[in-house]
Design a protein around this motif. Structure first.
Motif, PDB file in Angstrom:
ATOM      1  N   LYS A 243       0.832  -1.193   0.000  1.00 50.50           N
ATOM      2  CA  LYS A 243       0.000   0.000   0.000  1.00 50.50           C
ATOM      3  C   LYS A 243       0.878   1.260   0.000  1.00 50.50           C
ATOM      4  CE  LYS A 243      -4.202  -1.820   2.036  1.00 50.50           C
ATOM      5  NZ  LYS A 243      -5.040  -1.338   0.921  1.00 50.50           N
ATOM      6  N   PRO A 244       0.310   2.390  -0.410  1.00 52.44           N
ATOM      7  CA  PRO A 244       1.064   3.662  -0.405  1.00 52.44           C
ATOM      8  C   PRO A 244       1.180   4.217   1.018  1.00 52.44           C
ATOM      9  CG  PRO A 244      -1.167   4.030  -1.209  1.00 52.44           C
ATOM     10  CD  PRO A 244      -1.036   2.545  -1.048  1.00 52.44           C
ATOM     11  N   LEU A 245       2.166   3.774   1.727  1.00 47.98           N
ATOM     12  CA  LEU A 245       2.354   4.181   3.118  1.00 47.98           C
ATOM     13  C   LEU A 245       3.210   5.458   3.183  1.00 47.98           C
ATOM     14  CD1 LEU A 245       3.277   0.686   4.616  1.00 47.98           C
ATOM     15  CD2 LEU A 245       1.008   1.696   4.418  1.00 47.98           C
ATOM     16  N   SER A 246       3.071   6.148   4.300  1.00 47.53           N
ATOM     17  CA  SER A 246       3.978   7.269   4.541  1.00 47.53           C
ATOM     18  C   SER A 246       5.370   6.731   4.860  1.00 47.53           C
ATOM     19  CB  SER A 246       3.466   8.126   5.702  1.00 47.53           C
ATOM     20  OG  SER A 246       3.503   7.392   6.915  1.00 47.53           O
ATOM     21  N   ARG A 247       6.336   7.615   4.775  1.00 51.07           N
ATOM     22  CA  ARG A 247       7.715   7.172   4.982  1.00 51.07           C
ATOM     23  C   ARG A 247       7.919   6.625   6.394  1.00 51.07           C
ATOM     24  NH1 ARG A 247      13.160  10.893   4.008  1.00 51.07           N
ATOM     25  NH2 ARG A 247      14.685   9.242   4.486  1.00 51.07           N
ATOM     26  N   ALA A 248       7.355   7.298   7.378  1.00 50.29           N
ATOM     27  CA  ALA A 248       7.518   6.857   8.767  1.00 50.29           C
ATOM     28  C   ALA A 248       6.819   5.520   9.003  1.00 50.29           C
ATOM     29  CB  ALA A 248       6.968   7.914   9.717  1.00 50.29           C
ATOM     30  N   ASP A 249       5.580   5.359   8.445  1.00 50.95           N
ATOM     31  CA  ASP A 249       4.849   4.110   8.636  1.00 50.95           C
ATOM     32  C   ASP A 249       5.552   2.959   7.908  1.00 50.95           C
ATOM     33  OD1 ASP A 249       3.000   5.365  10.178  1.00 50.95           O
ATOM     34  OD2 ASP A 249       1.573   5.696   8.553  1.00 50.95           O
ATOM     35  N   ARG A 250       6.136   3.241   6.750  1.00 46.10           N
ATOM     36  CA  ARG A 250       6.835   2.174   6.017  1.00 46.10           C
ATOM     37  C   ARG A 250       8.080   1.717   6.790  1.00 46.10           C
ATOM     38  NH1 ARG A 250       6.455   0.039   1.116  1.00 46.10           N
ATOM     39  NH2 ARG A 250       4.808   1.535   0.598  1.00 46.10           N
ATOM     40  N   GLN A 251       8.795   2.681   7.389  1.00 41.38           N
ATOM     41  CA  GLN A 251       9.962   2.301   8.185  1.00 41.38           C
ATOM     42  C   GLN A 251       9.553   1.488   9.404  1.00 41.38           C
ATOM     43  OE1 GLN A 251      11.949   5.977   9.093  1.00 41.38           O
ATOM     44  NE2 GLN A 251      12.908   6.147   7.063  1.00 41.38           N
TER      45      GLN A 251
ATOM     46  N   LYS B 294      -3.099  -1.452  14.197  1.00 48.75           N
ATOM     47  CA  LYS B 294      -3.257  -0.002  14.100  1.00 48.75           C
ATOM     48  C   LYS B 294      -2.989   0.501  12.692  1.00 48.75           C
ATOM     49  CE  LYS B 294      -2.022   0.858  18.935  1.00 48.75           C
ATOM     50  NZ  LYS B 294      -1.069   1.515  19.837  1.00 48.75           N
ATOM     51  N   LEU B 295      -1.972  -0.076  12.025  1.00 47.87           N
ATOM     52  CA  LEU B 295      -1.669   0.335  10.663  1.00 47.87           C
ATOM     53  C   LEU B 295      -2.786  -0.118   9.705  1.00 47.87           C
ATOM     54  CD1 LEU B 295       2.173  -0.439  10.468  1.00 47.87           C
ATOM     55  CD2 LEU B 295       1.058   1.805  10.483  1.00 47.87           C
ATOM     56  N   MET B 296      -3.361  -1.290   9.987  1.00 48.55           N
ATOM     57  CA  MET B 296      -4.486  -1.771   9.152  1.00 48.55           C
ATOM     58  C   MET B 296      -5.669  -0.805   9.255  1.00 48.55           C
ATOM     59  SD  MET B 296      -4.238  -5.812  10.174  1.00 48.55           S
ATOM     60  CE  MET B 296      -5.887  -6.171   9.515  1.00 48.55           C
ATOM     61  N   ALA B 297      -5.960  -0.366  10.478  1.00 45.43           N
ATOM     62  CA  ALA B 297      -7.081   0.552  10.654  1.00 45.43           C
ATOM     63  C   ALA B 297      -6.793   1.918  10.015  1.00 45.43           C
ATOM     64  CB  ALA B 297      -7.370   0.711  12.151  1.00 45.43           C
ATOM     65  N   LYS B 298      -5.537   2.327  10.045  1.00 47.81           N
ATOM     66  CA  LYS B 298      -5.165   3.631   9.507  1.00 47.81           C
ATOM     67  C   LYS B 298      -5.316   3.674   7.989  1.00 47.81           C
ATOM     68  CE  LYS B 298      -1.387   7.003   9.525  1.00 47.81           C
ATOM     69  NZ  LYS B 298      -0.033   7.323  10.031  1.00 47.81           N
ATOM     70  N   TYR B 299      -4.964   2.563   7.333  1.00 46.96           N
ATOM     71  CA  TYR B 299      -4.990   2.540   5.868  1.00 46.96           C
ATOM     72  C   TYR B 299      -6.183   1.751   5.329  1.00 46.96           C
ATOM     73  CZ  TYR B 299      -0.382   4.664   5.943  1.00 46.96           C
ATOM     74  OH  TYR B 299       0.662   5.524   6.126  1.00 46.96           O
TER      75      TYR B 299
END
Length: 205
Positions: free
Chosen positions: A155-163, A198-203
């Motif tokens: 998915k197109p994650l933000s840089r911080a979330d991808r790290q 949390k990341l699943m809910a965010k995206y």
């Protein structure tokens, strides 16, 4: 205001009318009397003895300046400075004696006892290492968490979330390669799984 000026002017005129020697004796008598009374009070009162002696040092300095002014009535500047410096040095030694009197006495340390116990020293109990039991169902949850991490990385994650997601996946992969997760590692898996949720809910996964 004129009355106050006249009052101090009268005092100064009376002081100036006194002979020089008598003026010096009076000044030294007043100074010595005050210092003696204060030293006696410090010796008798522990509370006063423990109070800071900085005001006494300031009083000595101010009185030394006054004494210098009196000496200048009959002496040259060099002579007056010499005797005023001796006067201040005597006052400073008095201040040092007061500080030494106020310093608390050091308590003597108790002497070590010569008694030696006849009983042999007791050995410290040895700790028996306990094996950490493997975590139940950690393997299943570990596979599920790694699967979710792989799908989230697409998915197109933000840089911080991808790290953060890559760190989670690395941690889970290390535990998977090791095999047979312990109970402590099971807690780590649960924590990483919660972060994935949390990341699943965010995206919106």
């Amino acid at each position: 205001m004129d009355g106050v000026t006249q009052f101090f002017g009268n005092i100064f005129s009376h002081i100036s009318a006194l002979p020089f020697g008598q003026l010096i004796v009076i000044a030294l008598g007043v100074y010595g009397g005050l210092m003696a009374v204060y030293a006696a009070l410090c010796a008798l009162s522990p509370r006063l003895r423990s109070v800071s002696k900085k005001p006494v040092l300031h009083f000595i300095t101010v009185f030394s300046v006054v004494f210098l002014g009196l000496l200048l009535i009959e002496m040259s500047m060099n002579e007056a400075l010499f005797f005023a410096a001796l006067f201040w040095l005597a006052g400073y030694l008095y201040y040092g004696a007061l500080c030494a009197l106020a310093r608390p006495r050091a308590r003597t340390a108790p002497r070590p006892s010569n008694y030696v116990s006849s009983l042999p020293p007791r050995a410290a109990p040895r700790e028996v290492p306990r094996e950490v039991p493997p975590a139940a169902n950690s393997g299943v949850r570990l596979d599920h968490a790694l699967s979710i991490a792989d799908k989230l990385l697409l998915k197109p994650l933000s840089r911080a979330d991808r790290q953060e997601l890559e760190k989670i996946k690395t941690t889970l992969t290390v535990i998977q390669v090791k095999g047979n997760p312990t109970a402590q590692e099971g807690e780590i898996i649960n924590g990483q799984f919660n972060a994935l949720v949390k990341l699943m809910a965010k995206y919106g996964y």
